[in-house]
Write an enzyme that holds these catalytic residues in place. Structure first.
Site, mmCIF file in Angstrom:
data_model
loop_
_atom_site.group_PDB
_atom_site.id
_atom_site.type_symbol
_atom_site.label_atom_id
_atom_site.label_comp_id
_atom_site.label_asym_id
_atom_site.label_seq_id
_atom_site.Cartn_x
_atom_site.Cartn_y
_atom_site.Cartn_z
ATOM 1 N N GLU A 327 36.431 42.487 45.935
ATOM 2 C CA GLU A 327 35.510 41.790 44.785
ATOM 3 C C GLU A 327 36.419 41.456 43.641
ATOM 4 O O GLU A 327 37.993 41.408 43.545
ATOM 5 C CB GLU A 327 35.847 43.505 44.311
ATOM 6 N N CYS A 328 36.519 40.425 43.044
ATOM 7 C CA CYS A 328 36.694 39.829 41.632
ATOM 8 C C CYS A 328 37.958 38.791 42.675
ATOM 9 O O CYS A 328 38.167 38.086 43.148
ATOM 10 C CB CYS A 328 36.790 40.775 40.577
ATOM 11 N N GLY A 329 39.244 39.618 41.762
ATOM 12 C CA GLY A 329 40.518 39.419 41.953
ATOM 13 C C GLY A 329 40.349 39.388 43.752
ATOM 14 O O GLY A 329 41.283 38.106 44.052
#
Length: 436
Positions: A327-329
């Site tokens: 997720e994201c990072g």
């Protein structure tokens, strides 16, 4: 029976978090059991709440969560003496198009739960006008009740007197005024506050904030303004399917943006969670059946992550036979390369073709509704997921098959579709709840 308040403000940056932490610790020091919540999709504040109270705090989100899910989460306040819910942005700030139970505004939670609002107002550069703002907020929406005001960053005794007189004339209680130069500001970085687990002195900071607030705020009056509230004791988990039975979760300073309610829901569904630290060059537990890399600050540790060969080898080996999701990072680290703010290129794990850059920062912020075009851990193709995106990275290349059709809260399609390759999947949004 608990007393309850929601702490809000006319805007961001006024001091909601500091006041929430200070009040929570001050009342805890008085022997009260204090339960905190965070309205809206903030990954960082709940950890500070937990540090202040000794009790886990979770997010309440009217855009992404159904009312029954919110009620499940607030039921953890059943045995508390005081509930303090910290709002996000301004009191009525949300998205233009409502979600499942509201727009995401703090006022939604206040009205839904019947919690009165303690407003934090910064009257810098004004005096009597602060009372007009407070009166406007008080009268803006039926069903939202104002308990009173705490003034923050007051310039002088004369300044405080002018504002107090105007508020009193408007029939609004003033519980206290914090001086402009009170040393109770928490450190910040580009996605918000520095995380609680990164601050060795966090307890000292909270204790000092509690001391200053106790000197300048009438704690008895604040407590009396809180409403008596009796939540029903119900199952606390939200209806979220865990990504697997045994979940290897990346967890360190680079991977720490996990909504607490998600982990609780996974465990409540019978999942087992083991953690590992990519920054310590650790790989996922070999006995796990899925690996999950949450968001965080990988851009601050890109060089270390690039050089941690044991972590990268272990993750690639895991992904040969089992699902890995970021997720994201975490999604960024699953990609091929990351360019940091100094324009230095760092090789990532290469499980996906994504390449990102922080050299020219551009904020991506908002709720996301995703319809999966392919399965991801815990969810089948066609599933609709609600989440939130907040990052400053720019997509240089996203060549793999899109994972989902992703739209913002108004229904506009966004470019951050996520992607998939083999057993690896990733999204820029952080999952909050399943749609239904």
């Amino acid at each position: 029976m608990a007393r309850s308040l929601i702490i809000s403000a006319p805007a961001s940056g006024v001091g909601k978090t500091t006041l929430t932490l200070a009040l929570a610790r001050a009342y805890r020091d008085r022997g009260l059991k204090v339960q905190c919540f965070k309205s809206g999709p903030d990954y960082i504040d709940p950890a500070f709440h937990t540090a202040a109270t000794g009790r886990a705090s979770v997010n309440l989100d009217s855009w992404a969560m159904h009312r029954e899910a919110i009620e499940r989460l607030v039921s953890r306040g059943t045995d508390a003496d005081l509930v303090l819910a910290e709002g996000s942005m301004g009191l009525f700030d949300g998205v233009a198009v409502p979600g499942v139970s509201g727009t995401g505004a703090s006022a939604d939670i206040a009205e839904m739960m019947g919690w009165p609002v303690l407003l934090v107002i910064d009257p810098s550069g004004q005096a009597q006008t602060a009372a007009a703002i407070a009166a406007g907020l008080r009268d803006f929406r039926a069903g939202v009740r104002l308990a009173g005001i705490v003034l923050n960053r007051v310039a002088s005794a004369r300044h405080e007197e002018l504002v107090r007189r105007a508020l009193t004339a408007a029939g609004i209680a003033v519980f206290g005024a914090l001086p402009r130069h009170a040393a109770i500001t928490l450190p910040k970085r580009h996605l918000g506050l520095v995380q609680a687990e990164e601050q060795a002195e966090v307890n000292g900071l909270i204790a000092e904030a509690a001391r200053i607030v106790s000197e300048h705020v009438d704690l008895d009056a604040v407590l009396q303004s809180a409403c008596a509230w009796s939540p029903q004791l119900v199952a606390r988990s939200v209806n979220v399917t865990p990504p697997g039975q045994r979940i290897a979760l990346a967890r360190d300073a680079a991977f720490s943006f996990v909504y607490p309610h998600m982990l609780e829901a996974w465990r409540a569904a019978g999942a087992e969670i083991s953690t590992f630290s990519p920054l310590a060059d650790e790989g996922p537990d070999a006995s796990a059946d899925v690996c999950w890399l949450p968001g965080g600050y990988p851009e601050l540790y890109a060089g270390r992550l690039a050089s941690n060969t044991r972590f990268r080898r272990a993750l690639k080996s895991f992904a040969e036979t089992r699902p890995v999701h970021g997720e994201c990072g975490g999604y960024i680290v699953l990609g091929t390369a990351l360019t940091d703010a100094n324009d230095a290129l760092h090789e990532m794990t290469g499980l996906l073709g994504l390449e990102t850059s922080f050299a020219q920062r551009r904020m991506h912020l908002g709720y996301r509704l995703a319809k999966l075009a392919a399965p991801m851990p815990g969810h089948k193709a066609g599933a609709c997921l609600r989440g939130h995106e907040f990052h400053y990275s720019t997509i240089v290349s996203q060549p793999d098959t899109p994972l989902a059709i992703v739209r913002d809260a108004t229904g506009v399609t966004v470019a951050e579709t996520g992607s998939r390759r083999g057993h690896a999947t990733g999204t820029f949004f952080h999952l909050i709840a399943e749609d239904r």
